[in-house]
Design a protein around this motif. Structure first.
Motif, short mmCIF file in Angstrom:
data_model
loop_
_atom_site.label_atom_id
_atom_site.label_comp_id
_atom_site.label_asym_id
_atom_site.label_seq_id
_atom_site.Cartn_x
_atom_site.Cartn_y
_atom_site.Cartn_z
N LEU A 124 55.77 48.57 14.37
CA LEU A 124 54.62 48.75 13.49
C LEU A 124 54.36 50.21 13.16
N ALA A 125 55.24 51.11 13.63
CA ALA A 125 54.99 52.54 13.46
C ALA A 125 54.87 52.93 12.00
N ARG A 126 55.62 52.26 11.10
CA ARG A 126 55.54 52.57 9.67
C ARG A 126 54.58 51.63 8.94
N GLU A 127 54.46 50.39 9.43
CA GLU A 127 53.62 49.42 8.75
C GLU A 127 52.14 49.73 8.86
N VAL A 128 51.74 50.48 9.90
CA VAL A 128 50.31 50.76 10.05
C VAL A 128 49.77 51.53 8.86
N PHE A 129 50.64 52.25 8.15
CA PHE A 129 50.19 53.04 7.00
C PHE A 129 50.36 52.26 5.70
N THR A 130 51.38 51.43 5.59
CA THR A 130 51.58 50.69 4.34
C THR A 130 50.71 49.46 4.25
N ARG A 131 50.38 48.84 5.37
CA ARG A 131 49.59 47.63 5.36
C ARG A 131 48.10 47.88 5.62
N GLY A 132 47.74 49.09 6.00
CA GLY A 132 46.34 49.37 6.26
C GLY A 132 45.90 48.93 7.63
N PHE A 133 46.79 49.01 8.63
CA PHE A 133 46.42 48.64 9.98
C PHE A 133 45.80 49.84 10.71
N THR A 134 45.06 49.55 11.76
CA THR A 134 44.70 50.57 12.74
C THR A 134 45.49 50.26 14.00
N THR A 135 45.31 51.08 15.04
CA THR A 135 46.03 50.78 16.28
C THR A 135 45.59 49.45 16.86
N LYS A 136 44.43 48.98 16.47
CA LYS A 136 44.00 47.67 16.93
C LYS A 136 44.88 46.57 16.38
N ALA A 137 45.56 46.86 15.27
CA ALA A 137 46.45 45.86 14.70
C ALA A 137 47.63 45.61 15.60
N ALA A 138 47.93 46.56 16.49
CA ALA A 138 49.03 46.33 17.43
C ALA A 138 48.71 45.17 18.34
N LEU A 139 47.45 44.85 18.48
CA LEU A 139 47.06 43.71 19.31
C LEU A 139 46.87 42.46 18.48
N GLY A 140 47.13 42.55 17.19
CA GLY A 140 47.10 41.35 16.37
C GLY A 140 46.02 41.32 15.33
N GLY A 141 45.19 42.34 15.14
CA GLY A 141 44.13 42.30 14.15
C GLY A 141 44.41 43.22 12.99
N GLU A 142 43.85 42.91 11.82
CA GLU A 142 44.02 43.75 10.64
C GLU A 142 42.69 44.42 10.32
N ARG A 143 42.72 45.71 10.03
CA ARG A 143 41.50 46.49 10.01
C ARG A 143 41.33 47.30 8.73
N GLY A 144 41.58 46.74 7.58
CA GLY A 144 41.28 47.45 6.36
C GLY A 144 42.37 48.41 5.93
N ILE A 145 41.95 49.48 5.23
CA ILE A 145 42.93 50.38 4.61
C ILE A 145 42.69 51.82 5.01
N GLY A 146 42.04 52.07 6.17
CA GLY A 146 41.73 53.44 6.57
C GLY A 146 42.96 54.30 6.71
N LEU A 147 43.98 53.81 7.45
CA LEU A 147 45.19 54.60 7.63
C LEU A 147 45.99 54.71 6.35
N ALA A 148 45.94 53.67 5.51
CA ALA A 148 46.64 53.76 4.23
C ALA A 148 46.03 54.84 3.35
N LEU A 149 44.71 54.93 3.34
CA LEU A 149 44.05 56.00 2.58
C LEU A 149 44.36 57.36 3.18
N THR A 150 44.46 57.42 4.49
CA THR A 150 44.84 58.69 5.14
C THR A 150 46.21 59.14 4.66
N GLN A 151 47.15 58.21 4.61
CA GLN A 151 48.49 58.58 4.12
C GLN A 151 48.44 59.00 2.65
#
Length: 546
Positions: free
Chosen positions: A480-507
């Motif tokens: 998930l190291a690359r997907e966290v930015f393209t899909r808008g995950f946070t590190t919480k997504a590593a546990l199975g949840g999706e958390r908006g587009i914060g990291l995508a906007l950061t990228q």
């Protein structure tokens, strides 16, 4: 309301009937020509043979140059007419005057010839007008047989048969021609009617004007709506795309009919467009745009026809969310501080009630020392007011969630241009929020031990700012190291949840400024590193909102 003009079935039936009539006319014309050619060949040979036979008759050879030969030749002419069934028989002398004929009115008249001297040296057959009627005739010269006139031209024999009428030729072409044409006509009419009904069913009973109107309305609707529409067939070829869809996906004008790989569509965008299952509100970051996509499969009679995907440009909405996030941060800061101050006041109030006045003084001094140490660290290492205020607010929020927010000793940040400061604050705030979530999740998973913490490090050089955020969370799975930015995950997504587009906007912010953001795992948790250029970016580029 349907128009009262000719129906589609009626127009098709009329067209097919015209085609059938043309085909029948062509068949009749060919049959007519074949009948005429057969008549000319067969009857031409027959009358030529009869004419040759009559010209070689001794009676004709001996009497043709005698005075008053008509009476002698009349019985022979009449018998030839009766036995052969021809239309006319005529015998002319060497001067071309008829001396014997089945039509007595022609006696003494000139024999009609195709050309002067044609029958003197050779036989000839063809059409001539005899007695006002058109006949197929054969003219054969009469040659002398006696020694004194052997081989001398004595006259001409002409035998003719009346040319058949057009109807007689058509009937004579085939005894079953009319039956064949009738059957062909019936089959053609029946086939035309069945074809018209089939097309009528395939067009859902709509007439041409209605189909054209429906197509016009569809085009107007597709190209008039503010959302993008993309339709694909089962082979992932574009079958339809409106203007907005072409703009949002940066597709060329000739994209219809091309496949997604041929158009260079890949990554997250390809996964959403080409997915086999329906998708709702999928977020895709594509070339600086935040797109929300919904895909539906098109199935008819159990057969998959393709899919239709709608696209909404959420870029401006993301900007509003970022601005709203600033107000939310301020509100959360005030709420957290009010909650913190209330707890501290409760402690002070309780100490006073139990007459522990000295303890009140020590408690207040400890609180002031903690606040001064945090303010002093921010004031000496972070000189930009916007970023310092953000870290102060995040510190209060982290403390409320029992997470320690640390500032690295290597942090150094000077005052920035307001536009630069806004982007640095956006990236820092998103990364810190993400890290706090991860640290809280890890603490909950371990029952509160060890202590949850987040460390922020800001480094600045002549042209760029580097932001490093570490946390005590569970880290990010390598896949998930690359997907966290393209899909808008946070590190919480590593546990199975999706958390908006914060990291995508950061990228997006980092790439817009010529930088990048990455995540790695450390012994303690995850470490996000973001780098962006400041100070040297053109002003007109920075003013473009997300």
């Amino acid at each position: 309301m349907r128009s009262r003009g000719p129906t589609l079935a009626g127009e098709l039936l009329a067209l097919q009937l015209v085609i059938v009539v043309v085909v029948l006319f062509a068949v009749g014309a060919i049959s007519f020509a074949q009948s005429e050619a057969t008549f000319d060949r067969v009857e031409g040979r027959r009358v030529t043979a009869l004419a040759e036979q009559l010209s070689w008759n001794p009676l004709v050879r001996n009497q043709i140059d005698q005075p008053a030969p008509a009476e002698v030749l009349a019985p022979l002419v009449q018998s030839t007419l009766t036995e052969s069934g021809v239309t006319s028989v005529a015998i002319a002398d060497v001067g071309g005057r008829i001396v014997g004929s089945s039509d007595t009115t022609l006696l003494g008249t000139p024999l009609p010839l195709s050309a002067p001297g044609a029958a003197r040296t050779r036989g000839w057959s063809g059409y001539l007008s005899v007695g006002g009627n058109r006949e197929l005739v054969a003219q054969v010269p009469v040659l002398g047989a006696e020694p004194k006139n052997h081989g001398r031209h004595l006259g001409t024999v002409m035998i003719g048969v009346a040319a058949p009428t057009a109807w007689q030729r058509l009937v004579g072409a085939s005894s079953y021609l009319l039956v064949h044409l009738g059957v062909a006509s019936a089959l053609g009419v029946l086939g035309s009617w069945l074809l018209a009904r089939r097309i009528k069913r395939q067009t859902l009973g709509m007439e041409p004007r209605e189909i054209a109107g429906l197509a016009e309305h569809r085009e107007a609707m597709l190209h008039g709506i503010a959302e993008g529409v993309v339709a694909l067939d089962p082979h992932l070829r574009l079958t339809l795309v409106n203007d907005m869809g072409r703009t949002l996906l940066d597709l060329p004008g000739h994209c219809v009919g091309m496949t997604l790989p041929a158009l260079g569509v890949e990554g997250r965008l390809y996964d959403v467009l080409a997915g086999s299952e329906e998708a709702r509100d999928e977020i895709v970051i594509h070339r600086g745009r935040v797109l929300v996509m919904n895909r539906m499969s098109v199935v008819k009679d159990g057969r998959r026809l393709g899919s239709v995907t709608t696209l909404r440009d959420r870029t401006e909405l993301a900007q509003l969310e970022r601005e709203l996030g600033s107000f939310r941060s301020s509100t959360e800061l005030l709420r957290a501080q009010a909650h913190e101050f209330a707890n501290q006041l409760h402690v002070i109030s309780g100490l006073i009630q139990v007459d522990e006045h000295d303890e009140v003084v020590r408690y207040i001094r400890a609180l002031r020392k903690h606040r001064e140490s945090l303010d002093l660290a921010l004031a000496t290492r972070v000189r930009d007011n916007a970023v310092a205020a953000l870290l102060t607010a995040k510190s209060a929020l982290a403390a409320e969630r029992r997470v320690e927010l640390r500032l690295s000793d290597r942090t150094t940040l000077d005052r920035l241009d307001p536009v630069d400061a806004a982007d640095v604050a956006t990236v820092t705030g998103n990364l810190v929020d993400n890290a706090i979530e991860a640290a809280v999740d890890a603490a909950c998973a371990t029952g509160g031990e060890p202590e949850a913490w987040v460390e922020v490090e800001l480094r600045q050089d002549a042209s760029s700012v580097e932001i490093v955020v570490r946390d005590s969370g569970p880290g990010v799975a390598p896949e998930l190291a690359r997907e966290v930015f393209t899909r808008g995950f946070t590190t919480k997504a590593a546990l199975g949840g999706e958390r908006g587009i914060g990291l995508a906007l950061t990228q997006l912010v980092c790439r817009r400024r010529g930088g990048e953001v990455a995540v790695t795992n450390t012994a303690d948790g995850a470490m996000f590193t973001a780098r962006m250029s400041v100070g040297r970016v053109p002003r007109e580029l920075l003013e473009v909102s997300l």
